[in-house]
Design an enzyme around this catalytic site. Structure first.
Site, PDB file in Angstrom:
ATOM      1  CD  GLU A 101      -3.255  -0.644   0.557  1.00 14.43           C
ATOM      2  OE1 GLU A 101      -3.321   0.512   0.092  1.00 14.43           O
ATOM      3  OE2 GLU A 101      -4.179  -1.477   0.500  1.00 14.43           O
ATOM      4  CG  HIS A 176      -6.795  -3.509  -5.671  1.00 12.78           C
ATOM      5  ND1 HIS A 176      -7.305  -2.872  -4.562  1.00 12.78           N
ATOM      6  CD2 HIS A 176      -7.392  -4.729  -5.686  1.00 12.78           C
ATOM      7  CE1 HIS A 176      -8.160  -3.672  -3.941  1.00 12.78           C
ATOM      8  NE2 HIS A 176      -8.228  -4.803  -4.608  1.00 12.78           N
ATOM      9  CG  ASP A 186      -6.143   0.467  -5.519  1.00 11.51           C
ATOM     10  OD1 ASP A 186      -7.246   0.070  -5.946  1.00 11.51           O
ATOM     11  OD2 ASP A 186      -5.548  -0.090  -4.586  1.00 11.51           O
TER      12      ASP A 186
END
Length: 279
Positions: A101, A176, A186
């Site tokens: 992330e 993603h 994303d």
């Protein structure tokens, strides 16, 4: 960087910051690296959310704007980052991937002359915004704003990615938006996916990935079975192609040489029937 006991460490053995998330599943054998943006306003806020028992989400790594890396789940354990997802024949990519992330607001909208996150309502200067159409948006879509990644973040992705690819022999790096294209956007247009992929797979940035067909394969004029097959297809078994871009399981390819009397054949094929070759 290197991997020791399924944790990321510096080359001198110093450990990366670790803040464990309670949201982890069983043992996995990762095959892919999946990149996300947090959609939040700070790395600290995202880390706190991943540690919150109520969140039911996590990632293996969180990378801050300054390139700082925090590990939250060991790499051999399942982190809850992908949700409902598919890549080729695989579903539920949590069980097949390592999730990173990046602290990034993601999708932005113009409001009152400023670029604003619809989630946090925080505004961003023009210098921190990329205006682009997402690769999964329909043709003719208007461009949107996207929070730009910092150079330090991209370098951190490359540094930890090299270690992860070497240790776990990962097959590819995905977004993603590749594994959940109807649901997620994303890491978005500002993330240099093809450049990062080239570096992690050991190719020069300007060297396209080359594959060969593993079956007779149609090339279509769009990314999906509903698009028309192009003249000159299906391609014979063993035809070589260069990959131009990827949209989920559908890849845009440039067929090498003349095939079935057709030159300069460019279109979309399903990646299930393509295997990478070394050139």
């Amino acid at each position: 960087m290197k991997i020791q006991a399924h944790r990321l460490v510096q080359d001198d053995g110093r450990a990366i910051d670790t803040l464990a998330s309670p949201h982890a599943g069983g043992t996995i054998r990762p095959r892919f690296l999946v990149v996300h943006y947090t959609g939040g306003s700070s790395a600290a806020g995202s880390i706190a959310w991943f540690r919150d028992p109520a969140s039911k989400v996590s990632a293996h790594l969180v990378i801050a704007r300054d390139g700082g890396i925090t590990q939250m789940v060991p790499f051999h354990r399942e982190a809850w980052h992908a949700g409902a997802s598919r890549w080729g024949p695989l579903t539920g990519l949590n069980k097949h991937s390592i999730g990173i992330e990046l602290d990034n607001a993601g999708y932005l909208v113009k409001s009152g002359g400023k670029w604003v996150s619809p989630l946090t309502r925080r505004s961003y200067p023009e210098s921190d915004v990329t205006v682009a159409v997402h690769k999964n948006d329909p043709p003719g879509s208007a461009p949107s704003g996207w929070h730009a990644y910092s150079a330090a973040q991209i370098e951190a992705v490359l540094a930890c990615g090299v270690a992860l690819f070497a240790h776990y022999e990962l097959a590819d790096v995905l977004g993603h938006d590749d594994i959940a294209p109807g649901r997620k956007r994303d890491p978005g247009p500002d993330f240099p996916m093809e450049s990062v992929r080239a570096r992690l797979l050991g190719r020069a940035d300007n060297r396209p990935e080359r594959c060969r067909t593993t079956a007779r394969l149609y090339v279509r004029d769009g990314p999906g079975p509903g698009f028309a097959a192009l003249p000159g297809t299906p391609l014979p078994l063993g035809t070589e192609v260069e990959v131009l871009t990827k949209q989920g399981a559908w890849w845009q390819v440039d067929v090498v040489g003349e095939v079935n009397g057709v030159m300069d054949l460019v279109g979309w094929s399903h990646s299930k029937y393509l295997e990478q070759i070394d050139v």
